[in-house]
Design a protein around this motif. Structure first.
Motif, PDB file in Angstrom:
ATOM      1  N   TYR A 191       0.965 -10.386  40.675  1.00 42.99           N
ATOM      2  CA  TYR A 191       2.031 -11.351  40.962  1.00 42.99           C
ATOM      3  C   TYR A 191       2.722 -11.778  39.666  1.00 42.99           C
ATOM      4  O   TYR A 191       3.961 -11.757  39.558  1.00 42.99           O
ATOM      5  CB  TYR A 191       1.464 -12.573  41.686  1.00 42.99           C
ATOM      6  CG  TYR A 191       2.495 -13.668  41.912  1.00 42.99           C
ATOM      7  CD1 TYR A 191       3.343 -13.633  43.012  1.00 42.99           C
ATOM      8  CD2 TYR A 191       2.624 -14.732  41.018  1.00 42.99           C
ATOM      9  CE1 TYR A 191       4.307 -14.616  43.224  1.00 42.99           C
ATOM     10  CE2 TYR A 191       3.572 -15.727  41.208  1.00 42.99           C
ATOM     11  CZ  TYR A 191       4.405 -15.663  42.313  1.00 42.99           C
ATOM     12  OH  TYR A 191       5.360 -16.649  42.510  1.00 42.99           O
ATOM     13  N   THR A 192       1.927 -12.174  38.669  1.00 37.47           N
ATOM     14  CA  THR A 192       2.490 -12.592  37.390  1.00 37.47           C
ATOM     15  C   THR A 192       3.260 -11.453  36.729  1.00 37.47           C
ATOM     16  O   THR A 192       4.322 -11.665  36.137  1.00 37.47           O
ATOM     17  CB  THR A 192       1.374 -13.082  36.448  1.00 37.47           C
ATOM     18  OG1 THR A 192       0.727 -14.218  37.039  1.00 37.47           O
ATOM     19  CG2 THR A 192       1.928 -13.477  35.094  1.00 37.47           C
TER      20      THR A 192
ATOM     21  N   CYS B 117       6.669 -11.291  38.176  1.00 41.18           N
ATOM     22  CA  CYS B 117       7.500 -12.392  37.676  1.00 41.18           C
ATOM     23  C   CYS B 117       8.008 -12.105  36.264  1.00 41.18           C
ATOM     24  O   CYS B 117       9.198 -12.285  35.964  1.00 41.18           O
ATOM     25  CB  CYS B 117       6.695 -13.697  37.678  1.00 41.18           C
ATOM     26  SG  CYS B 117       6.225 -14.305  39.310  1.00 41.18           S
TER      27      CYS B 117
ATOM     28  N   THR C 239      10.677  -9.258  36.110  1.00 48.64           N
ATOM     29  CA  THR C 239      11.960  -9.659  36.687  1.00 48.64           C
ATOM     30  C   THR C 239      12.696 -10.628  35.772  1.00 48.64           C
ATOM     31  O   THR C 239      13.912 -10.504  35.558  1.00 48.64           O
ATOM     32  CB  THR C 239      11.741 -10.296  38.072  1.00 48.64           C
ATOM     33  OG1 THR C 239      10.961  -9.403  38.879  1.00 48.64           O
ATOM     34  CG2 THR C 239      13.065 -10.576  38.760  1.00 48.64           C
ATOM     35  N   GLU C 240      11.975 -11.577  35.214  1.00 46.28           N
ATOM     36  CA  GLU C 240      12.586 -12.539  34.297  1.00 46.28           C
ATOM     37  C   GLU C 240      13.177 -11.818  33.085  1.00 46.28           C
ATOM     38  O   GLU C 240      14.275 -12.143  32.617  1.00 46.28           O
ATOM     39  CB  GLU C 240      11.538 -13.562  33.853  1.00 46.28           C
ATOM     40  CG  GLU C 240      12.105 -14.766  33.121  1.00 46.28           C
ATOM     41  CD  GLU C 240      12.959 -15.644  34.017  1.00 46.28           C
ATOM     42  OE1 GLU C 240      14.068 -16.028  33.586  1.00 46.28           O
ATOM     43  OE2 GLU C 240      12.535 -15.935  35.153  1.00 46.28           O
TER      44      GLU C 240
ATOM     45  N   GLY D 291       6.067 -11.548  43.552  1.00 44.07           N
ATOM     46  CA  GLY D 291       6.414 -12.132  42.258  1.00 44.07           C
ATOM     47  C   GLY D 291       7.860 -11.847  41.893  1.00 44.07           C
ATOM     48  O   GLY D 291       8.577 -12.712  41.376  1.00 44.07           O
ATOM     49  N   VAL D 292       8.314 -10.631  42.178  1.00 44.00           N
ATOM     50  CA  VAL D 292       9.713 -10.259  41.930  1.00 44.00           C
ATOM     51  C   VAL D 292      10.643 -11.112  42.781  1.00 44.00           C
ATOM     52  O   VAL D 292      11.629 -11.680  42.275  1.00 44.00           O
ATOM     53  CB  VAL D 292       9.933  -8.764  42.245  1.00 44.00           C
ATOM     54  CG1 VAL D 292      11.427  -8.421  42.216  1.00 44.00           C
ATOM     55  CG2 VAL D 292       9.173  -7.876  41.256  1.00 44.00           C
TER      56      VAL D 292
ATOM     57  N   ASP E 210      10.138 -14.061  44.303  1.00 40.39           N
ATOM     58  CA  ASP E 210      10.128 -15.483  43.934  1.00 40.39           C
ATOM     59  C   ASP E 210      10.979 -15.728  42.693  1.00 40.39           C
ATOM     60  O   ASP E 210      11.725 -16.717  42.611  1.00 40.39           O
ATOM     61  CB  ASP E 210       8.693 -15.960  43.685  1.00 40.39           C
ATOM     62  CG  ASP E 210       7.920 -16.201  44.977  1.00 40.39           C
ATOM     63  OD1 ASP E 210       8.556 -16.212  46.059  1.00 40.39           O
ATOM     64  OD2 ASP E 210       6.692 -16.379  44.915  1.00 40.39           O
ATOM     65  N   THR E 211      10.875 -14.819  41.710  1.00 36.08           N
ATOM     66  CA  THR E 211      11.644 -14.980  40.477  1.00 36.08           C
ATOM     67  C   THR E 211      13.135 -14.777  40.729  1.00 36.08           C
ATOM     68  O   THR E 211      13.971 -15.515  40.175  1.00 36.08           O
ATOM     69  CB  THR E 211      11.139 -13.988  39.407  1.00 36.08           C
ATOM     70  OG1 THR E 211       9.735 -14.156  39.227  1.00 36.08           O
ATOM     71  CG2 THR E 211      11.843 -14.222  38.085  1.00 36.08           C
TER      72      THR E 211
ATOM     73  N   LEU F 249      14.454 -17.944  42.400  1.00 32.08           N
ATOM     74  CA  LEU F 249      14.555 -19.062  41.444  1.00 32.08           C
ATOM     75  C   LEU F 249      15.813 -18.935  40.584  1.00 32.08           C
ATOM     76  O   LEU F 249      16.358 -19.939  40.112  1.00 32.08           O
ATOM     77  CB  LEU F 249      13.317 -19.104  40.545  1.00 32.08           C
ATOM     78  CG  LEU F 249      12.041 -19.684  41.171  1.00 32.08           C
ATOM     79  CD1 LEU F 249      10.854 -19.498  40.230  1.00 32.08           C
ATOM     80  CD2 LEU F 249      12.233 -21.173  41.482  1.00 32.08           C
ATOM     81  N   ASN F 250      16.267 -17.710  40.395  1.00 34.77           N
ATOM     82  CA  ASN F 250      17.466 -17.459  39.598  1.00 34.77           C
ATOM     83  C   ASN F 250      18.707 -17.234  40.473  1.00 34.77           C
ATOM     84  O   ASN F 250      19.699 -16.667  40.025  1.00 34.77           O
ATOM     85  CB  ASN F 250      17.228 -16.257  38.682  1.00 34.77           C
ATOM     86  CG  ASN F 250      16.312 -16.589  37.519  1.00 34.77           C
ATOM     87  OD1 ASN F 250      16.751 -17.066  36.479  1.00 34.77           O
ATOM     88  ND2 ASN F 250      15.017 -16.361  37.704  1.00 34.77           N
TER      89      ASN F 250
ATOM     90  N   TYR G  28       9.372 -14.035  53.236  1.00 35.56           N
ATOM     91  CA  TYR G  28       9.472 -12.795  52.469  1.00 35.56           C
ATOM     92  C   TYR G  28      10.006 -11.626  53.301  1.00 35.56           C
ATOM     93  O   TYR G  28      10.904 -10.918  52.873  1.00 35.56           O
ATOM     94  CB  TYR G  28       8.108 -12.440  51.873  1.00 35.56           C
ATOM     95  CG  TYR G  28       7.624 -13.471  50.904  1.00 35.56           C
ATOM     96  CD1 TYR G  28       8.237 -13.629  49.665  1.00 35.56           C
ATOM     97  CD2 TYR G  28       6.572 -14.332  51.218  1.00 35.56           C
ATOM     98  CE1 TYR G  28       7.816 -14.593  48.760  1.00 35.56           C
ATOM     99  CE2 TYR G  28       6.135 -15.297  50.324  1.00 35.56           C
ATOM    100  CZ  TYR G  28       6.763 -15.439  49.103  1.00 35.56           C
ATOM    101  OH  TYR G  28       6.345 -16.393  48.221  1.00 35.56           O
TER     102      TYR G  28
END
Length: 355
Positions: A232-233, A236, A239-240, A262-263, A265-266, A269-270, A294
């Motif tokens: 998951y991390t 993230c 993607t960030e 994780g992708v 969610d990131t 958020l953006n 999802y």
């Protein structure tokens, strides 16, 4: 009787069967002193076995002396709703129960020393067969520990399909299907997100993806980040990084569902929309992938078929000893289409900034 023909390998039940002129099942029963085999045949089988130097499998000999249901061992790297092993164990346990057998389970927690210890425990408990999804593609230590004691059945994609007994998952096929599906939606800029370690499962996905992309004259782009214990991390972080670099594709295929979450969610958020801006795919069809938040497009590993194949393989070995020739079953994952994938956008907007 000459033994020259068998000097190249350990004599097997099938070698005895050829010399005696009966089936290997009849030989197995004769060696076990089964009541439906004549005394004359038992005597002949045992004489031939002695002459060619046949040594019965220790585990099979142990099991043949028991009248109760026999345990089948199983070792997996982890359990839980965020892994495919949870459902795989349930499928194998259920298949074994219907065959009047039980499962002795060990969870290695992705620790090599603990995995080895569980192998020793399974040998000490003399399970009839050991079904194992190893944490690594390096399995010589497992084979050495269990040699001549417990027959091994490898499951999953980390182990070479050429192993004697295995239920193999064809992840190269998943890769081809993923690229086919996204290409049909108009995507040409498709990235693959992977994580460490680079075992055979990961390599199958990578090589299959690269082959499928090149077959369509597309440039494969692979990113490797994080560890299998926390995908998951890794999703993230990757993607960030791509958002900051302005290098986002129109579609991302992830090696696991948790990485894909994780992708997603990131991206959310953006302020990116899924799938209008970017399509995302995963692999394994874990329970949370179908949640409304999802609706992840993914691949469903045929867990029931895997369980039935592994248990049937174990029972065959337990019945006839580990002298069976190579038993191999290959399975493919099924593409599950959900709302996280859609037609490729004309362009991606970073909420005001053209990318």
């Amino acid at each position: 009787m000459p033994t020259k023909g068998f000097s190249h390998k350990k004599p097997t039940i099938k070698d005895i069967a050829k010399l005696v002129g009966v089936s290997h099942v009849a030989v197995s029963k004769a060696l076990k002193d089964a009541p439906d085999i004549s005394s004359a045949l038992k005597e002949k089988v045992n004489r031939v076995a002695s002459e060619i130097g046949y040594m019965p499998n220790a585990s099979a000999s142990y099991l043949s002396s028991k009248n109760t249901a026999h345990n089948i061992g199983m070792i997996v790297p982890s359990l839980g709703a965020d892994t495919a092993y949870d459902e795989a164990f349930k499928a194998i346990s259920e298949a074994a129960a219907f065959k009047n057998h039980s499962i002795l389970l060990g969870v290695s927690d992705r620790n090599r020393d603990l995995e080895r210890q569980y192998c020793r425990i399974m040998c000490e408990n003399r399970v009839g067969a050991l079904i194992i999804s190893p944490i690594s593609s390096e399995i010589e230590d497992i084979k050495q520990i269990c040699a001549q004691t417990v027959p091994l059945i490898f499951i999953g994609g980390k182990v070479d399909s050429k192993e004697q007994h295995c239920v193999h998952l064809n992840y190269s096929k998943s890769a081809a299907l993923a690229v086919d599906y996204l290409y049909a939606l108009g995507h040409r800029d498709i990235f693959l997100f992977l994580y460490h370690p680079m075992n055979k499962t990961i390599m199958q996905k990578k090589e299959g993806y690269e082959k499928a992309m090149r077959a369509r004259n597309l440039t494969p782009t692979v990113y490797l980040e994080g560890e299998s214990a926390d995908t998951y991390t890794a999703g993230c972080v990757l993607t960030e990084s791509l958002i900051k670099s302005g290098n986002l594709p129109t579609a991302i295929w992830c090696a696991s569902d948790l990485m894909a979450i994780g992708v997603m969610d990131t991206l959310k958020l953006n302020h990116f929309k899924i799938p209008e801006d970017i399509s995302v795919m995963g692999h394994d069809n874990l329970p949370f992938s179908k949640f409304s938040a999802y609706q992840l497009t993914t691949f469903d590993v045929p867990k029931k078929a895997l369980g039935e194949a592994a248990v049937n393989m174990a029972l065959t070995i337990m019945e006839n000893g580990d002298d069976e020739e190579r038993i191999h079953v290959s399975l493919e994952a099924l593409l599950i289409k959900r709302g996280s994938t859609g037609k490729a956008p004309v362009k991606i907007r970073d909420k005001g900034n053209e990318i």
